[in-house]
Structures are given as C-alpha cells and as structure tokens.
Design an enzyme around this catalytic site. Structure first.
Site, PDB file in Angstrom:
ATOM      1  CG  ASP A 164      -2.308   0.523   0.891  1.00 29.38           C
ATOM      2  OD1 ASP A 164      -2.745   0.352  -0.256  1.00 29.38           O
ATOM      3  OD2 ASP A 164      -2.954   1.095   1.785  1.00 29.38           O
ATOM      4  CG  ASP A 211      -9.262  -6.062  13.884  1.00 22.32           C
ATOM      5  OD1 ASP A 211      -9.927  -5.068  14.212  1.00 22.32           O
ATOM      6  OD2 ASP A 211      -8.164  -6.349  14.392  1.00 22.32           O
TER       7      ASP A 211
END
Length: 1091
Positions: free
Chosen positions: A405, A792
């Site tokens: 990224d 998450d």
C-alpha cells in the site's frame, strides 16, 4: 494468467494500461500483444467460442466485431457488416430478429429449445451465463418475465432438464406420452436440482396425462417402490463398505467406484469439541454467581453508608465501582461456555486426498499486507512470504498476494529477490519436512538439529542452504541501504522505465506475477505456488481507507485471477510457524456436516522476540487463551486482524445458510376446519417475516431430493444468489466488473470460463482502481468494513450479524508467529490504535449496543462485542480511582466509613472471590500466574494512558472532524536480544501514568509522616489508605521499571512534566486543606506541671 513475468501498471479511470518489460531495455508493450482481435466498434476484446475459435460476425470479410456489438447491430442497427455492408446472418445461439425467417441456410430452432440435451448445470455454468448476461445488457437479448435482459444463448445455457417422476426409469406399461412430469420450481423455491437463475414464463410445457389404470403411487415420492429402491441402495452401500473393511485396498479396480463410500475413518467428522471438564468449569460458574451476590451486598452497604465529611470522594468512588462492576459483567459472561477443539488431519487426507488422484482440497488465497518498508523491514516480509510458499498444501491450490500500500520499489525488488530464493528454499523445506519454514527463525533455533536427523545429505544441504540465505540477506539489506536515499527524479527500473509508484499518493495500480506463470519452477523442476505483487491505484481526492481498503482490493483482484473459495490474511510480520496450518483450518471449513455455517477460523497470535518476563503483556495470553475460548462456545471468536482463514462468500455479505426445520406435528383428533382456525393466526404472524426474508434473498421452501442425486452423492445446487438478484443490483453491490460479478456466483471458486488472459489483466487493473468502490456496498456490507482503524472487529461483527459462526483453532504447534513492539512507547501506541478503533465503532451506526438486533447475533456474543468497544471509556473512572488514594492520604479523609463486622465480612469475601475467579480462570485456561498478573498490570497502565488519549481523539474526530493517523509500530530489533526493551521514545502517553505514580508516592510519604506526628491512634485509619495507594503503585510497577530503563535513563521532558503536575496538585492540597486549622493555630494547655 500469463503476464510473461512483466509488471502491469494501469488506471481504469484514465484508460491507461501497459506492460513494462524489465528484461528488454525501454520496451513498453500494450495489452494487444496478449489478446486476440479487438472489436472495431467498442474496443473490447473479441471472445472465443466453445470450440476455441475467435468469434466471427461476418463470414464475407471477417471484420472484427465482438458478439455484443454484433447482436446490438442486428437488433437496433441496420443488420449489416460495417465494412462490406453484407447483411449479418444469424449465428447459432443468437436471438432471432425480423428477417431471419427468410434464411434457409441455417436454422438451429431445435437446438435453441432442446432442454433434454443439456447436462445438469453447476455453479460455473450459472456464472458463465451471468457473465454473458452482463456483457449483453442493453445490447440485445430477450427480456424475461422479470424484466431482465437476457440473451437467448443464456436461456439455453440455463435451461434445465425436465425430469420424469420416475426419474428416467420409465414403466413399460405406460406409453411415452402418458408419463407425468415434475416441473422444476422456477419461483419461490429454495434449493433446486436444476437451477434456473431467471424465470422465463415464455416457456410453455404441455402437461402429460397420467395413466388412469396405474396407481398414483407410481408417480410420487415416498411410495413403496421408492422406499424399496432406497433400501436396495443402502444395502448396496453397506456391502461395499464391508468389502473395504475386510479386504482393504486389495480389490484393485473393482473398488474404484464413485459410489463407493469412504472408509470408516474418512467418514468421521474432521474435528470435535472438547468441553472444559465439569470439575473445573462448574466451580468457576458457582464462584461467578456467588461473586455477583456478594457484589450486590457490597453496593448495598456502600450506597447506604455515605461518608458525610468526604461526600465528594465517596460519590466518585461509588460511580467508579459501579462502572467497574458493569464492565466486569460484560467481560465475564461471554466466558460462561468455554470449549476447546481438536482436529483430525489424517481424516482430512483420507477424505480429500486419495492416492493416485488429484487432491480435492479447496484452493486458498493468502493475503500479506504491508505499507512502509522502513518500519516493516523487507526481510521480515520476505520470511513471511517464504513460509507461505513452502506451506504443506497442494502447490496448485495456493496463491500468495502481497499488498504494497506504499507502492515502494524497495518492497517490489525485495519480492523479486524472494521469488528467486524461493526456488531453492521451497524444495529444501518439503524434502526434509523442516519447521518452521521461515528461514530467519529456522536457522535461529537454539536446538540440536541433528538429534533426529543424522542423514549426511541433510547436514550438507542445510549448511549450503544457510550460506544461500546469508547471501540472500546481504542482497535484501543492500536494497534497504540503497533505498535510504531517494533520487530527486525518483526510482527507475532496470529497463529505464520510471517506477510507477514514485508518487505514493498519486500512482496507477500495479500487478506483477512473480511465480506461477509458465516456465518458472523450482530447482528440482516442480511447480511453485503463485506469488503476485499488488499495489492498488491511488489518486488525490479519493478516500483509500487504509488497511481495510487494501484488503478489499486484494479480495477483488484475487477473485479475478485465482478466485479461491477460502482466504487467509496475515500481517507482514506473521509467518506460518506450522506448515499444516491451512489443513487445520480446512478441517473446519470443509467438514461436510458443520463447515457450511463457518465464516472464518481464527488462530491465536503467538510472538517471538519477547522478553522472558513479558513486562508489558505483549503476549496477551489471557485474551487468547481465556476470552477467546469462551467466545468459541457461543458463536465464535472475534476477528483479531491476522492469522484468520475466511470463507469468501461470507466476506461478500451473504447470509449464513439456514437450517431446515422439521415439519410441525398436527393431531388428528380435531376436525380440519378447527385446525385451520387455530393455525390461521400463526400464518398471519409469519406472513410479514416471510416477506422480509424474501427481500433479503432467502427462500424457505423445501429441497427436492431426487433418487439419482442420492445415488451419485450430489446435493441439489443452490442458485439463490443468481436467481434473486437482478444484474443491476449485482453492479450496485459489487461494482461494474462482469468478471468479478461472475466469480461471486462460484461458491467453489475458480475463474469464470470463457475468459482470456488479456481480459483478466484488464479486469484486475479495473478492480483495484481508486474509484471502483464508489456507489457500491464495499466497506459497508461487503469485505472489510470501513469506519474504524480496527476494521477487524467491525468485519467479524458484521459476519456474526449475518448468522455465521466462527471457530477458534489452537494447534499443538502454534500456527502463526509474529513480532511485537516490546518497548514501552511502541506498545502504548499500539494499544492507542486499538482503543481508538473501539471508540470510533462506539460512535458509529455499527455500535453493537444498538445495531443488528433482528439478525443472527447471539446475546452473549453481543456482550463480548459491547465490551470490546466500551472498554476505552473505563479510562476516566480508572484515572479517578487511581487518584483517590493520594487524595485520601493528603486530606486525611477516606472513601469508606468505619467498618462494622458485617462490612468487614463483605469486603473480605469480595476480595477472596476476586482472587478465586482469577485462579479458576487460570486453571481451565491453562494460563500461568505470571501472565495473568502482567495482564492485570498492563490493564491499568494502558487504561490510564492509551485508552484516555484514544477517548479524547475519538471525541475530536466525531465532534470536530479531526482525523488522527495511527503509527505503524516497529516490527523488528536488530541490536541484540530484547535491545528495544530499554529504548525510550518521547510520547505524551507516558505523562498520565508517571503523574499518578508520583502523586501516590508523595501521598504515601505524607500519610506516613502525618501518622508519625499524630501518634499511635492514627495508624489504624492509615492502613486502608496505604493499601489503596500500594495497589496503584504495584500495578504501575512495570511502567516505573520501564521508565528507569537499563541504564537509569529517563527522558527529561517526562520528569519535568510529571514533577510539575505532582507539585501543582500537592500545593493545591496545601492551599485547600493544610495541617493547621483555617481559623488559626489552636493552642492547648500543656498537661505537664512545669513548676
């Protein structure tokens, strides 16, 4: 997908797409090199027919036109070739238009409506048809009853065979035209034998009369004949099973039969639950109930006996204690049903890996995410990738995707070196079955590697491999050293092409297939797993959603390239420590009885490089070995961000499969009209819920089981998704990629048929473009959920709300190991990030306190999620409670009045029960007292520092819109064992605990001095205050030890701020409540007679 080993860079929005060949200097090739012809009308690639030949629209001049443009031209245009002006002839499978009746040369009418010639369709056929429908929307085709434009070739592809009631076994006594038919249910049905995704009322099926001379039972289910055939089939199966039991595999080809049942071991469940023994769990539950009762007595006494001369202190303590009790309840009750699990890898092999046949294990796509190679060293990432490539799993079923990224050329070059070293490392690991398969940690093991292996070949090859790895490390470290100084003009690749990622915030999407394409094998000539580098497109003005956005890009690009039904995601510093970790997960996912409802399998996090005493509770053993086991007994553990195997369909936002309820029992004692009256109310009540379920895409009718399906061992195929969701809804949900949409319909994975390398390349670049998620459900209902830096928790929460359950797997050998920040500053920043994510969820619409009450989330599971988002709020009462001892010692007041005998018993009972609860938890959880105590200490340290800052930062973000960037914690220490443990970095997080520590120490000194001055009688009341203060100091002791460091080095700014705050508070106490009376010095008459 063969890219010929070149980097693909492109932007769908800017219509850019190039292949950069790093082998030949300056060569830039377009996608046309890999493809066939390009349509001269729309620019799309011309597809291939089922015979492998390119589609030809015009037989006169072969002018390149794709099939959608050909059909559009025939339906809406002048029906002629743009080049030679010859009228287009109808091609087999294309819809008829006006004028086709004049053509006598070709007519495939009988094929167009031939339902019996088609074989039963599997999900791949459905996906292929849906893909064809997407490519033909608005360009011709037949509109069905639901208003969806479907080309006629799709109708033929989706046409289903109409089964006879006798299922192919015709009765000789009935003529062919008198067999009754079962019409496949096209609408309002659940699972079908012959799936038809779209209704088509244009198909008329003339009914055939039944023979009146025959009994009706001949034509129905559950008849005597049908039962006899079932009994005969079961008897046949049992006979074959006896052959297997007594003769083993000596039967040769006679036993190689698709109907042959599995051997006894292979038919057994692949895993089982191991409940905690009742001798351990029952006393634990009893203690919890007793503790709640004593807690009620405690609050009854505390509230009924206020301290009038210290009412403010008393009220503050009561509020804090009530909050602590509520937090304890939310934390405690999800541990009510703890379980453990056991897997059977041998049964998995017996069921899915038959000798001499290809493995039937499901493919797995593995995601590795990285951002900054300076904070996440490339050598650590390389070891993680090498452990994945060497995993004990079929090579053709593993694909590793590395998400960069940060678009760093250092990561790209490091992966290139890693792929070359993997050609030597992977065969070495598999030949000698070594563990772990990350070379850095394998060679760092302090054990005798010759104890069980005395083969001279192994010794020789191990030494050679260690030399190879040392050379590999030198090359990687050389790349890191070179990357320290970036050239002014940016990085340049070997062929002279500028690196596309020179601008981190403005670069095209990039894909590079390092391993897996043709010709790249290991040094022994064996295939290697796929290794694919991915860097998604980034442009200014677009929201990229950090790690969650990167993971969603990996979901899409992997669906286009390999489309495995299961996904594993790991952080770049979490290597596979157990090469059989994927098999452990498959024991749950591929279990035929319980696997269908499992959305993910979570493994515990284990860490390397932590000091023996685990000063800052980095291992987090209490959470992973106690809390997670408790959740596994309810609906499953929460997702912790790494070391998790997902079901791809669950990430797509689909609901978990529903269990079929048994039909209700009715009595025959009442007349039918009475039963109908009694049941009419229930029907009305259920009507609304049924409508809601239909809108969500759930169907409730029973499944038809044909006898031929039983004999072949195949269940009816579920085509709910494709039949209930029109194409336009697919695009609004998943985005405008036809290949990706088609892949979502394949529950067993696989690339949609009919695709070519060039189309896959274009779609891969398309799905990682920065604007692909606009106006879709990505990040809202699909994939990793946006809205928090701890994506998450949100992602797992949404899956559980859809009715899925998760599984907690703890293998004997830890599946994954990683590195943790072991110095205090990095550890506090890590906890700050987690707490900030929880605060963001608390203030969002996905807060478990008010979200998802009409879904499949169980109450105790909700308790756990509520606890995971409200725990940062505990920081305020915790700081207040830790300040109370110092205030009490400085003022001479206390939060509790003089204790009676009853109060003493309640207080002592509560303390004993708190200790008993911890002891019993340690007993059934297998946690040591050191780990438990470190967890308690760091709960206080993190609560008064990181949690407090996270709460204020979250409030600033919600109220003022001020965003905070989280810090990527360091992943490795290079200067010896535990060297980072003693490194201090300035951070404002250190000020609150240091201040609390100083004022409590000052309070102890002042309190003891006051007791000495006032005499013996003052020591009794002082004991409770000192105990309270020492409780705070002992919990902050690891922080104090960390502040001292290895060489007694403390940052000056920390000491200055802490002393300043402590001094202000002390002077404030002197001003408010000094030792002397406010009315002046009280002079008392001396008791001694001096005269």
């Amino acid at each position: 997908m063969d890219t010929k080993g070149r980097l693909i860079a492109g932007s769908h929005n800017r219509n850019e797409f190039v292949l950069i060949n790093a082998d030949e200097i300056g060569r830039v090739t377009s996608v046309k090199e890999l493809s066939g012809q390009i349509c001269q009308i729309c620019g799309d690639e011309i597809e291939f027919t089922v015979d492998g030949e390119p589609f030809v629209a015009c037989n006169e001049c072969a002018f390149p036109v794709c099939r959608p443009c050909y059909e559009y031209e025939r339906r809406e245009g002048n029906q002629a070739c743009p080049q030679c002006k010859t009228r287009y002839k109808r091609i087999k499978g294309s819809p008829r238009v006006e004028g086709d009746e004049d053509e006598d040369e070709f007519d495939d009418l009988e094929h167009e409506f031939d339902y019996n010639s088609n074989e039963k369709r599997d999900p791949q056929h459905i996906a292929e048809a849906a893909l064809a429908a997407r490519l033909n929307v608005g360009r011709g085709g037949n509109a069905n009853a639901s208003g969806i434009t479907i080309p006629s070739e799709m109708n033929s592809a989706l046409g289903s065979e109409i089964p006879l009631l006798t299922y192919g076994q015709e009765d000789d006594g009935i003529s062919a035209d008198k067999h009754a038919l079962i019409i496949p249910p096209f609408e309002g049905r659940g699972k079908r034998i012959h799936p038809v995704p779209f209704t088509d009322n244009s198909i008329s099926l003339p009914p055939r009369p039944m023979d009146p001379k025959k009994d009706l039972a001949v034509y129905g289910y559950g008849t005597v004949a049908w039962k006899d055939r079932m009994e005969e089939w079961k008897k046949k199966q049992n006979e074959r099973l006896q052959v297997v039991k007594h003769q083993g595999d000596n039967g040769g080809d006679e036993l190689d039969d698709p109907d042959l049942p599995k051997m006894d071991e292979g038919r057994q469940p692949l895993s089982r639950k191991l409940p905690i023994p009742s001798s351990r769990i029952n006393p634990y539950r009893m203690i919890i109930l007793i503790r709640m009762a004593v807690l009620g007595l405690f609050f009854h006494y505390r509230i009924r006996h206020p301290v009038n001369d210290a009412y403010g202190l008393w009220l503050t303590s009561i509020i804090c204690e009530i909050w602590f009790a509520v937090s304890w309840i939310f934390d405690q009750f999800p541990k009510w049903f703890p379980i453990e699990r056991e897997t059977y890898l041998d049964r998995l092999s017996l069921r899915y890996e038959k000798e001499g046949k290809p493995s039937e294990l499901a493919p797995v796509d593995i995601f590795v995410s990285t951002v900054d190679p300076m904070k996440e060293p490339p050598l650590i990432t390389a070891n993680t990738v090498l452990s994945i490539l060497a995993v004990d799993y079929p090579v053709d079923k593993v694909a590793c995707y590395v998400s960069d990224d940060g678009a760093a050329m250092l990561t790209f070059e490091a992966l290139s070196e890693t792929s070359e070293f993997a050609r030597k490392w992977v065969p070495f690991c598999k030949r000698f079955s070594i563990e772990p398969r990350a070379p850095e940690w394998y060679f760092a093991q302090k054990l005798d590697y010759l104890r069980d292996k005395v083969d001279a070949t192994f010794v020789r090859e191990r030494r050679a491999m260690k030399r190879e790895y040392e050379e590999f490390k030198v090359r990687i470290n050389g790349l890191v050293a070179m990357a320290q100084k970036v050239p002014e003009e940016g990085w340049t690749m070997q062929d002279g092409t500028p690196w596309p990622g020179n601008s981190v915030r403005d670069h095209p999407g990039m894909i590079q297939v390092f391993l897996g394409h043709n010709g790249v094998r290991d040094i022994e000539g064996n295939e290697l797993p796929h290794l694919i580098y991915v860097s998604r497109e980034k442009r200014p003005g677009f929201e990229h959603h950090k790690k969650a956005g990167a993971m969603n890009a990996l979901i899409r690009v992997s669906a286009v390239i390999s489309n495995a039904p299961y996904l594993l995601n790991v952080d770049c510093d979490h290597y596979i420590n157990n090469s059989k970790a994927l098999r452990e997960a498959m024991c749950f996912m591929m279990d035929p009885t319980s696997g269908k409802k499992i959305c993910y399998v979570q493994f515990p996090q284990r860490f390397d490089g932590i000091d023996r005493h685990d000063r800052y509770s980095n291992r987090n053993v209490v959470f992973f070995d106690i809390n997670m086991k408790g959740l596994d007994g309810i609906q499953g553990p929460i997702y912790v961000g790494t070391g998790c195997v997902f079901r791809r369909q669950a990430l797509y936002g689909y609901d978990a499969p529903k269990k079929k309820k048994a039909p209700g029992k009715t009595c025959n004692c009442l007349p039918k009209w009475c039963c109908c009256c009694c049941r009419s109310g229930n029907k009305n009540k259920k009507g609304k819920s049924k409508d809601k379920k239909k809108t969500k895409g759930r169907e409730t009718s029973t499944q038809i089981h044909a006898l031929e399906n039983i004999e072949e061992g195949i269940e009816g195929i579920d085509s709910e998704k494709s039949s209930l969701m029109p194409q336009i809804k697919f695009e609004k949900k998943f985005g405008q990629s036809p290949v990706f949409i088609a892949s979502t319909l394949l529950e067993d994975g696989g690339v949609p048929p009919g695709t070519t390398p060039s189309s896959l390349l274009k779609e891969a670049i398309h799905v990682i473009s920065c604007g692909y998620e606009d106006k879709t459900e990505w990040g809202k209902e699909i994939g990793w959920i946006y809205g928090s830096v701890t994506e998450d928790i949100l992602t797992g929460f949404k899956m559980h709300c859809h009715g899925w359950r998760s599984v907690y797997c703890i293998p004997r050998r830890p599946a994954f190991k990683g590195s943790a920040p072991i110095n205090l500053s990095d550890r506090l920043h890590q906890v700050l990030r987690w707490a900030l994510g929880s605060v963001e969820i608390f203030f969002s619409r996905h807060c478990p306190i008010w979200y998802g009450y009409s879904c499949g989330l169980k109450p105790l599971e909700r308790f756990s999620y509520i606890n995971s988002v409200v725990y940062p709020l505990t920081s305020i009462p915790l700081i207040a409670y830790c300040t109370l001892p110092a205030v009490c010692l400085l003022t001479g007041k206390f939060i509790v009045p003089e204790l009676s005998n009853y109060a003493s018993i309640v207080f002592m009972g509560l303390f004993i029960l708190i200790a008993a609860t911890g002891v019993l938890e340690m007993q059934w959880g297998g946690v040591g007292i050191d780990d438990w105590w470190r967890n308690e200490q760091f709960w206080v340290i993190g609560g008064v520092s990181s949690h407090l800052f996270a709460l204020f930062q979250g409030l600033l973000k919600v109220i003022a819109g001020v965003n905070t960037n989280f810090t990527v914690t360091s992943k490795a220490a290079d200067d010896g064992d535990f060297s980072e443990l003693y490194i201090f970095k300035w951070t404002s997080l250190l000020i609150p605990p240091m201040t609390l520590l100083i004022i409590n120490i000052i309070g102890v000194v002042v309190g003891v001095s006051d007791a000495i001055n006032n005499g013996y009688d003052s020591w009794g009341p002082l004991f409770g205050k000192l105990f309270f203060a020492f409780w705070v100091i002992v919990h902050l002791y690891p922080f104090l030890k960390g502040m001292m460091g290895k060489q007694d080095r403390v940052p000056t700014i920390i000491v200055v701020w802490s002393i300043l705050l402590a001094s202000i508070l002390s002077l404030l106490w002197v001003r408010i409540n000094p030792f002397v009376s406010k009315n002046g010095i009280v002079l008392e008459v001396c008791g001694l007679n001096c005269d």
